[in-house]
Write a protein that holds these residues in place. Sequence first.
Motif, short mmCIF file in Angstrom:
data_model
loop_
_atom_site.label_atom_id
_atom_site.label_comp_id
_atom_site.label_asym_id
_atom_site.label_seq_id
_atom_site.Cartn_x
_atom_site.Cartn_y
_atom_site.Cartn_z
N LEU A 163 0.83 -1.21 0.00
CA LEU A 163 0.00 0.00 0.00
C LEU A 163 0.86 1.26 0.00
CD1 LEU A 163 -2.89 -1.00 2.41
CD2 LEU A 163 -3.06 -0.56 -0.03
N LEU A 164 1.98 1.23 0.72
CA LEU A 164 2.90 2.37 0.70
C LEU A 164 3.42 2.62 -0.71
CD1 LEU A 164 5.12 1.92 3.90
CD2 LEU A 164 3.44 3.71 3.46
N VAL A 165 3.83 1.56 -1.37
CA VAL A 165 4.34 1.70 -2.74
C VAL A 165 3.22 2.20 -3.66
CG1 VAL A 165 5.24 0.42 -4.73
CG2 VAL A 165 6.19 0.03 -2.46
N ALA A 166 2.01 1.64 -3.50
CA ALA A 166 0.89 2.09 -4.33
C ALA A 166 0.59 3.56 -4.09
CB ALA A 166 -0.35 1.24 -4.04
N GLY A 167 0.68 3.99 -2.83
CA GLY A 167 0.45 5.40 -2.52
C GLY A 167 1.50 6.30 -3.13
N VAL A 168 2.75 5.88 -3.04
CA VAL A 168 3.85 6.68 -3.59
C VAL A 168 3.74 6.72 -5.11
CG1 VAL A 168 6.34 6.77 -3.89
CG2 VAL A 168 5.39 6.30 -1.65
N ALA A 169 3.38 5.60 -5.69
CA ALA A 169 3.24 5.55 -7.15
C ALA A 169 1.93 6.22 -7.60
CB ALA A 169 3.28 4.11 -7.63
N ALA A 170 1.08 6.59 -6.62
CA ALA A 170 -0.21 7.25 -6.88
C ALA A 170 -1.07 6.44 -7.84
CB ALA A 170 0.00 8.67 -7.37
N PHE A 171 -1.16 5.16 -7.53
CA PHE A 171 -1.98 4.27 -8.34
C PHE A 171 -3.26 4.02 -7.59
CE2 PHE A 171 -3.41 -0.05 -9.13
CZ PHE A 171 -3.56 -0.01 -10.51
N PRO A 172 -4.42 4.08 -8.16
CA PRO A 172 -4.77 4.33 -9.55
C PRO A 172 -4.86 5.82 -9.89
CG PRO A 172 -6.71 3.69 -8.36
CD PRO A 172 -5.56 3.63 -7.40
N SER A 173 -4.94 6.69 -8.89
CA SER A 173 -4.93 8.12 -9.21
C SER A 173 -4.24 8.86 -8.07
CB SER A 173 -6.35 8.64 -9.42
OG SER A 173 -6.88 9.16 -8.24
N HIS A 174 -3.76 10.03 -8.37
CA HIS A 174 -3.05 10.84 -7.38
C HIS A 174 -3.94 11.17 -6.18
CE1 HIS A 174 0.36 13.18 -6.16
NE2 HIS A 174 -0.39 14.25 -5.98
N ASP A 175 -5.25 11.17 -6.38
CA ASP A 175 -6.19 11.47 -5.30
C ASP A 175 -6.14 10.42 -4.19
OD1 ASP A 175 -7.00 13.67 -6.76
OD2 ASP A 175 -8.69 12.60 -7.68
N TRP A 176 -5.68 9.24 -4.49
CA TRP A 176 -5.66 8.15 -3.53
C TRP A 176 -4.36 8.11 -2.71
CZ3 TRP A 176 -8.55 3.14 -4.42
CH2 TRP A 176 -9.74 3.36 -5.12
N GLU A 177 -3.41 8.93 -3.05
CA GLU A 177 -2.07 8.85 -2.45
C GLU A 177 -2.09 8.86 -0.93
OE1 GLU A 177 2.22 11.16 -2.50
OE2 GLU A 177 0.56 11.96 -3.66
N THR A 178 -2.73 9.84 -0.32
CA THR A 178 -2.70 9.95 1.14
C THR A 178 -3.40 8.76 1.80
OG1 THR A 178 -2.62 12.35 1.02
CG2 THR A 178 -3.34 11.41 3.10
N GLY A 179 -4.55 8.38 1.29
CA GLY A 179 -5.29 7.25 1.88
C GLY A 179 -4.51 5.95 1.82
N LEU A 180 -3.92 5.66 0.67
CA LEU A 180 -3.14 4.43 0.52
C LEU A 180 -1.90 4.46 1.41
CD1 LEU A 180 -3.32 3.95 -3.36
CD2 LEU A 180 -4.38 2.49 -1.63
N THR A 181 -1.24 5.59 1.45
CA THR A 181 -0.02 5.70 2.25
C THR A 181 -0.32 5.58 3.74
OG1 THR A 181 0.93 7.11 0.54
CG2 THR A 181 2.02 7.12 2.67
N VAL A 182 -1.36 6.25 4.21
CA VAL A 182 -1.73 6.16 5.63
C VAL A 182 -2.14 4.74 5.98
CG1 VAL A 182 -3.46 6.91 7.33
CG2 VAL A 182 -2.32 8.60 5.89
N ALA A 183 -2.95 4.11 5.14
CA ALA A 183 -3.37 2.72 5.39
C ALA A 183 -2.15 1.79 5.42
CB ALA A 183 -4.37 2.27 4.33
N GLY A 184 -1.23 1.98 4.48
CA GLY A 184 -0.03 1.15 4.44
C GLY A 184 0.84 1.34 5.67
#
Length: 127
Positions: free
Chosen positions: A83-104
């Motif tokens: 999830l951290l990598v997905a957040g950093v890579a902003a996949f699937p969209s840049h809008d998800w970055e913070t949520g994915l990174t925090v969850a990871g």
Amino acid sequence: MPAARTAALGDSLAIGVSGLCLTHCLALPLVASLLPLAGVWAETEWVHWLFVAIAAPVSLWAFSRPVTRSWSLAILAGSGLALLVAGVAAFPSHDWETGLTVAGALLLAGAHTLNWRHRKLDRHVAH
């Protein structure tokens, strides 16, 4: 240094890195609104990759210790790293970055906390 002690150090370092990641994700946007320079730093992509580059080897090292071999916790930590990598890579969209990174970061810190507690309980039962 005994294996249990080095594993505890690894978990402690990994929890600290996850905490830094959470602080970065949650506090820097607030600071960024107050200080333009912090905003530029918060948006710099290399900073995000640096956190992942620190978190991944520390986590792999902590979960590879002989006294730590819990596959379920390793899978939980691996999911957090993914999830951290997905957040950093902003996949699937840049809008998800913070949520994915925090969850990871929360999953990763939680896995290391459970690993630390599990190892501590095993040590008390063995005595």
